[in-house]
Design a protein around this motif. Sequence first.
Motif, PDB file in Angstrom:
ATOM      1  N   SER A  16       0.804  -1.217   0.000  1.00  0.00           N
ATOM      2  CA  SER A  16       0.000   0.000   0.000  1.00  0.00           C
ATOM      3  C   SER A  16       0.841   1.273   0.000  1.00  0.00           C
ATOM      4  O   SER A  16       0.692   2.127   0.852  1.00  0.00           O
ATOM      5  CB  SER A  16      -0.927  -0.016   1.217  1.00  0.00           C
ATOM      6  OG  SER A  16      -2.118   0.599   0.864  1.00  0.00           O
ATOM      7  N   LEU A  93       0.118  -6.510   1.289  1.00  0.00           N
ATOM      8  CA  LEU A  93      -1.346  -6.502   1.449  1.00  0.00           C
ATOM      9  C   LEU A  93      -1.902  -7.915   1.697  1.00  0.00           C
ATOM     10  O   LEU A  93      -1.271  -8.913   1.322  1.00  0.00           O
ATOM     11  CB  LEU A  93      -1.994  -5.839   0.228  1.00  0.00           C
ATOM     12  CG  LEU A  93      -1.788  -4.315   0.209  1.00  0.00           C
ATOM     13  CD1 LEU A  93      -2.143  -3.708  -1.153  1.00  0.00           C
ATOM     14  CD2 LEU A  93      -2.611  -3.631   1.302  1.00  0.00           C
ATOM     15  N   ASP A 170      -5.204  -2.139  -9.317  1.00  0.00           N
ATOM     16  CA  ASP A 170      -6.037  -1.353  -8.402  1.00  0.00           C
ATOM     17  C   ASP A 170      -6.405   0.005  -9.014  1.00  0.00           C
ATOM     18  O   ASP A 170      -6.981   0.839  -8.326  1.00  0.00           O
ATOM     19  CB  ASP A 170      -5.300  -1.090  -7.070  1.00  0.00           C
ATOM     20  CG  ASP A 170      -4.192  -0.072  -7.248  1.00  0.00           C
ATOM     21  OD1 ASP A 170      -3.413  -0.210  -8.211  1.00  0.00           O
ATOM     22  OD2 ASP A 170      -4.125   0.875  -6.447  1.00  0.00           O
ATOM     23  N   VAL A 188      -8.889  -4.932  -8.060  1.00  0.00           N
ATOM     24  CA  VAL A 188      -8.947  -4.966  -6.591  1.00  0.00           C
ATOM     25  C   VAL A 188      -8.863  -3.542  -6.037  1.00  0.00           C
ATOM     26  O   VAL A 188      -8.566  -2.597  -6.773  1.00  0.00           O
ATOM     27  CB  VAL A 188      -7.813  -5.829  -5.981  1.00  0.00           C
ATOM     28  CG1 VAL A 188      -7.947  -7.289  -6.385  1.00  0.00           C
ATOM     29  CG2 VAL A 188      -6.436  -5.297  -6.361  1.00  0.00           C
ATOM     30  N   GLY A 189      -9.096  -3.423  -4.728  1.00  0.00           N
ATOM     31  CA  GLY A 189      -8.922  -2.141  -4.043  1.00  0.00           C
ATOM     32  C   GLY A 189      -9.739  -1.040  -4.676  1.00  0.00           C
ATOM     33  O   GLY A 189     -10.949  -1.195  -4.909  1.00  0.00           O
ATOM     34  N   ASP A 203      -9.754  -7.418  -2.058  1.00  0.00           N
ATOM     35  CA  ASP A 203      -8.303  -7.594  -2.047  1.00  0.00           C
ATOM     36  C   ASP A 203      -8.000  -9.067  -2.326  1.00  0.00           C
ATOM     37  O   ASP A 203      -8.921  -9.864  -2.511  1.00  0.00           O
ATOM     38  CB  ASP A 203      -7.662  -7.119  -0.718  1.00  0.00           C
ATOM     39  CG  ASP A 203      -8.146  -7.923   0.467  1.00  0.00           C
ATOM     40  OD1 ASP A 203      -8.203  -9.169   0.368  1.00  0.00           O
ATOM     41  OD2 ASP A 203      -8.473  -7.322   1.499  1.00  0.00           O
TER      42      ASP A 203
END
Length: 215
Positions: A16, A93, A170, A188-189, A203
């Motif tokens: 992240s 993550l 993401d 994702v995200g 995630d």
Amino acid sequence: MSIKGVIFDLDGVIVSTDEFHYQGWQRLADQENIFFDRAMNDRLRGVSRMESLDIILEKAKKNYSLDEKMRLAETKNDIYRDLLKKISPNDILPGVVSLLKELKEKNIKVAIGSSSRNSPTILAQIGLGAYFDATADGNDIKKSKPDPEVFLLAASRLGLKPAACLVVEDAQAGVQAGLAGGMKVLAVGAAANDPDATFSAPDMSHVSVEQLLNC
Ligand code: B16
Ligand code: MG
């Protein structure tokens, strides 16, 4: 064609660092008295450093020369790299490491496809440098996402056809880049609601290897 390789975006997928990018740009914008917020930051996901700066300067009250822009980009990168010193394997993550291990067990090749020129530093710091069969990043490419260049390079470095690869992203720009390259895309995200993606998950802890390989 069945999936033989998975190409992972880095920032926001494996680790992240997206929050550190935000903090770096916010400090630079404050220094220059330019309005910037988290909504604008979402437009920078997956976009190269100089293109990100151009988006921020849309709100500037003066014009910046190329030299000034180079200095601003360097200032942001210095702030960002300073923040990066804090990251460690603890920042990987959820679900990433177990998924990578399962993919290895099934002989599926894995690569990084990232816009970031700091990718080698980040991978070394989180201890995953040796994990990937190939990497392609911002140091290798001329056109950043949504252009598919980085993912096509990653696929060719894996020795695979694009249609045999799945991209994990993401960012909206990254989802479009994967699709433009003729690959399947797991979003994702921040991109998890992207209707263009092949499929989505909050995630990687919500994704099984079977889902990845049979998408
Ligand atoms: P750097 P990704 C991208 O990485 C980031 O999402 C984006 O916010 C950043 O501007 C870009 O890398 C360039 O990063 O300044 O480190 O070269 O998501 O493609 O892994
Ligand atoms: Mg990303």
